[in-house]
Scaffold this motif. Sequence first.
Motif, PDB file in Angstrom:
ATOM      1  N   TYR A  45       0.823  -1.205   0.000  1.00 21.50           N
ATOM      2  CA  TYR A  45       0.000   0.000   0.000  1.00 21.50           C
ATOM      3  C   TYR A  45       0.860   1.258   0.000  1.00 21.50           C
ATOM      4  N   TYR A  46       1.931   1.239   0.759  1.00 18.21           N
ATOM      5  CA  TYR A  46       2.845   2.388   0.767  1.00 18.21           C
ATOM      6  C   TYR A  46       3.481   2.581  -0.618  1.00 18.21           C
ATOM      7  N   VAL A  47       3.842   1.465  -1.249  1.00 14.19           N
ATOM      8  CA  VAL A  47       4.471   1.545  -2.562  1.00 14.19           C
ATOM      9  C   VAL A  47       3.498   2.117  -3.595  1.00 14.19           C
ATOM     10  N   VAL A  48       2.227   1.705  -3.520  1.00 13.88           N
ATOM     11  CA  VAL A  48       1.226   2.234  -4.451  1.00 13.88           C
ATOM     12  C   VAL A  48       1.083   3.743  -4.277  1.00 13.88           C
ATOM     13  N   LEU A  49       0.992   4.208  -3.025  1.00 11.84           N
ATOM     14  CA  LEU A  49       0.876   5.651  -2.793  1.00 11.84           C
ATOM     15  C   LEU A  49       2.111   6.385  -3.286  1.00 11.84           C
ATOM     16  N   SER A  50       3.288   5.809  -3.040  1.00  9.66           N
ATOM     17  CA  SER A  50       4.521   6.419  -3.528  1.00  9.66           C
ATOM     18  C   SER A  50       4.526   6.508  -5.047  1.00  9.66           C
ATOM     19  N   ASN A  51       4.034   5.470  -5.709  1.00 10.78           N
ATOM     20  CA  ASN A  51       3.959   5.470  -7.174  1.00 10.78           C
ATOM     21  C   ASN A  51       2.963   6.519  -7.679  1.00 10.78           C
ATOM     22  N   ILE A  52       1.869   6.691  -6.954  1.00 14.32           N
ATOM     23  CA  ILE A  52       0.885   7.710  -7.343  1.00 14.32           C
ATOM     24  C   ILE A  52       1.530   9.096  -7.309  1.00 14.32           C
ATOM     25  N   TYR A  53       2.291   9.360  -6.248  1.00 15.52           N
ATOM     26  CA  TYR A  53       2.998  10.632  -6.155  1.00 15.52           C
ATOM     27  C   TYR A  53       4.012  10.773  -7.290  1.00 15.52           C
ATOM     28  N   ALA A  54       4.736   9.689  -7.571  1.00 11.03           N
ATOM     29  CA  ALA A  54       5.765   9.743  -8.606  1.00 11.03           C
ATOM     30  C   ALA A  54       5.159  10.038  -9.975  1.00 11.03           C
ATOM     31  N   GLU A  55       4.021   9.410 -10.279  1.00 11.88           N
ATOM     32  CA  GLU A  55       3.366   9.645 -11.567  1.00 11.88           C
ATOM     33  C   GLU A  55       2.917  11.097 -11.698  1.00 11.88           C
ATOM     34  N   SER A 114       8.457   6.561 -14.409  1.00 15.44           N
ATOM     35  CA  SER A 114       7.860   6.981 -13.139  1.00 15.44           C
ATOM     36  C   SER A 114       7.756   5.830 -12.150  1.00 15.44           C
ATOM     37  N   VAL A 115       7.817   4.584 -12.646  1.00 15.26           N
ATOM     38  CA  VAL A 115       7.721   3.440 -11.739  1.00 15.26           C
ATOM     39  C   VAL A 115       9.050   3.135 -11.070  1.00 15.26           C
ATOM     40  N   VAL A 116      10.129   3.807 -11.513  1.00 15.01           N
ATOM     41  CA  VAL A 116      11.446   3.619 -10.901  1.00 15.01           C
ATOM     42  C   VAL A 116      11.664   4.755  -9.912  1.00 15.01           C
ATOM     43  N   LEU A 117      11.653   4.435  -8.637  1.00 16.86           N
ATOM     44  CA  LEU A 117      11.714   5.466  -7.607  1.00 16.86           C
ATOM     45  C   LEU A 117      13.126   5.664  -7.084  1.00 16.86           C
ATOM     46  N   LEU A 118      14.094   5.575  -7.967  1.00 20.73           N
ATOM     47  CA  LEU A 118      15.487   5.778  -7.590  1.00 20.73           C
ATOM     48  C   LEU A 118      15.916   7.189  -7.983  1.00 20.73           C
ATOM     49  N   ASP A 119      16.735   7.791  -7.151  1.00 16.42           N
ATOM     50  CA  ASP A 119      17.245   9.130  -7.443  1.00 16.42           C
ATOM     51  C   ASP A 119      18.506   8.995  -8.293  1.00 16.42           C
TER      52      ASP A 119
END
Length: 246
Positions: free
Chosen positions: A79-89, A160-165
């Motif tokens: 669930y945390y990952v989904v929310l993080s992905n929503i923000y990233a998109e 956007s699905v890659v949350l790496l800096d």
Amino acid sequence: MTRDYGIIPQIEHYGCMVDLFSRAGLLQEAREFIENIPIEVNGVVWGTLLGGCKVHKNIELAEEATKHLAELDPLNDGYYVVLSNIYAEAERWEDAARVRRLMRNRGIKKTPGCSSIEVDGIIHTFVAGDDSHPQSPKMFQLWEKLLGEMKQRGYAPNLSVVLLDTDEESKEKFLYRHSEKLALCFGLLNISPKTPIRIMKNLRVCEDCHVAFKCISAIANREIIVRDRNRFHCFKDGLCSCQDYW
């Protein structure tokens, strides 16, 4: 249900209604429906709404759903990952990073993605970024060939699905080494052309892999069946049985 068939609705029935509202994009109606459910609501119901928020890009309701999920199912990293992905998109990178920090502070670790495929009675398991398999050079060569054909058909990597800096080139490399893509290339190399390719994934298939698998099913003229954490995906002729909702 109750009047004609004597069936008292259970949480599964209410969850199905939330899923129907969410699929149709009626997210406010889904939220109101949840608030009026006469029995105790579980994490699956709010998780269903969260999934709808991701598809229809509703950040406000996604945040609300995640708050409930943090109480009902606090150790579920998905669930945390989904929310993080929503923000990233939405390119809200600071919010995406905040969610990841929250996970770390609560001691919640993201489950590593892995995919399995059976060939000749032997199960082969791949993890994201894995290059240790003896056939890795052939698999990477096949992927580059498929990638060229995919791009000719309009495919573009969804970074956007890659949350790496990191830079875009590194993100693309990481994206192309997702475990289900590795398993698919291995299957294409080792399973006869007329046999469907079946892959098991321990996590939700990401948006980029989903688009890629649809495209590859048409390019290779193969039926590809993926069982991820949410459902079965049957890719064939450039389409998926989930109709892009999962």
